[in-house]
Design a protein around this motif. Sequence first.
Motif, short mmCIF file in Angstrom:
data_model
loop_
_atom_site.label_atom_id
_atom_site.label_comp_id
_atom_site.label_asym_id
_atom_site.label_seq_id
_atom_site.Cartn_x
_atom_site.Cartn_y
_atom_site.Cartn_z
N ILE A 256 54.29 18.39 12.91
CA ILE A 256 55.23 19.52 12.84
C ILE A 256 56.38 19.37 13.85
N PHE B 211 58.02 15.70 6.02
CA PHE B 211 56.60 16.01 6.22
C PHE B 211 55.73 14.80 5.87
N GLU C 73 60.42 19.12 13.09
CA GLU C 73 61.41 20.00 13.74
C GLU C 73 62.57 19.20 14.32
N THR D 49 50.02 26.47 8.54
CA THR D 49 48.91 25.72 9.14
C THR D 49 48.04 26.69 9.93
N HIS E 238 57.93 28.37 8.81
CA HIS E 238 56.61 27.80 9.10
C HIS E 238 55.77 28.85 9.82
N LEU F 253 47.93 21.26 5.89
CA LEU F 253 49.30 21.78 5.84
C LEU F 253 49.56 22.21 4.41
N THR G 113 45.65 16.63 14.18
CA THR G 113 45.88 17.72 15.11
C THR G 113 45.31 17.33 16.46
N SER H 38 51.98 29.75 11.58
CA SER H 38 50.73 29.25 12.16
C SER H 38 49.95 30.48 12.60
N SER I 241 55.82 26.91 4.78
CA SER I 241 54.68 26.07 5.17
C SER I 241 53.75 26.86 6.07
#
Length: 317
Positions: A115, A137, A119, A108, A32, A95, A82, A34, A106
Amino acid sequence: MSGFGFKVADGVASRLAVEAAPAASGDLVWVHLSTTEDEAQAWLRNEAGLESYVIDALTATETRPRCEAVGEGAFLNLRGRTNEEMDSSDLLASLRIWVVKGRVYSLTRKPLVAIPLVEKEVEAGRVRDPGDLITAFATAITTDLDPEVAALGDELDDCEERLDAKHVFALRRTVSEVRVAAISYRRFLNPQRAALEKLAALPGDWLRDDDRLHLAAAADRAARMAEELESIRERSALTHEALTDLRAEQIDNRSLIISVAAMVFLPLTFLTGLYGMNVKGLPFAEEPWAFDAIAGGCLVIALGIVIYFVQRHWFER
């Protein structure tokens, strides 16, 4: 590079550094990211070795929920809540997911509430393969959105209960905010439902039958929320119209009071203005009782006008 990785082998999940993820193997390797567009593109191209069309899809600036089968994998774009401040017309962050057998990438740009929930599912050993992860997800995003949609409905219910002229300004602001939020959420939930349904129907051995059932359930939940948001949008429009009518009625009542007051004082103003002229020849100008007579006459005229309006029911609302 901002992000994290997981490797799942034989049902046991372990964290990975993003740099070590491309060389890792197992039942599932999840990376993932970000990060910014340029950093993501460089890492996905040079380290992950993904094709350019996959990189472009993962790092696109403008996105909406969709699902596309590409070769033996699939690209999925979803929208979720968010905690960061968003534009009122775009309340959900994106996403982007690329999935093939044994591996999921993935990305973002803003941290999604879903998220950390995913996890925890991975760390708890409830995610064993890419199908489980995609299902996690979809479930986490819809589960997180459901209370928000319900809260919009409850807020609109409260506005409808308080619908009166005393709260017009505050209620109009609240109803407008609810309507804008409902439109923004619904804008993405309908295509998100279609994307999840399409994903559930894709061929591929990385999706098991139970994964497809969970994706169909998430799509059904998204459809139900979209229907609820459409109902909220229509109800908020009707409530706004009712508030506009209340405001117009309030203005009409105040205008009526002003009109009555003007009608009462109009002849009185004429008389006082007439006898206020500094000229000779005004009737009874020299008489000592003239002021009392004019004042009494004004009072009688005012009472007569008020009684006329009462008999005509002008004061009824």
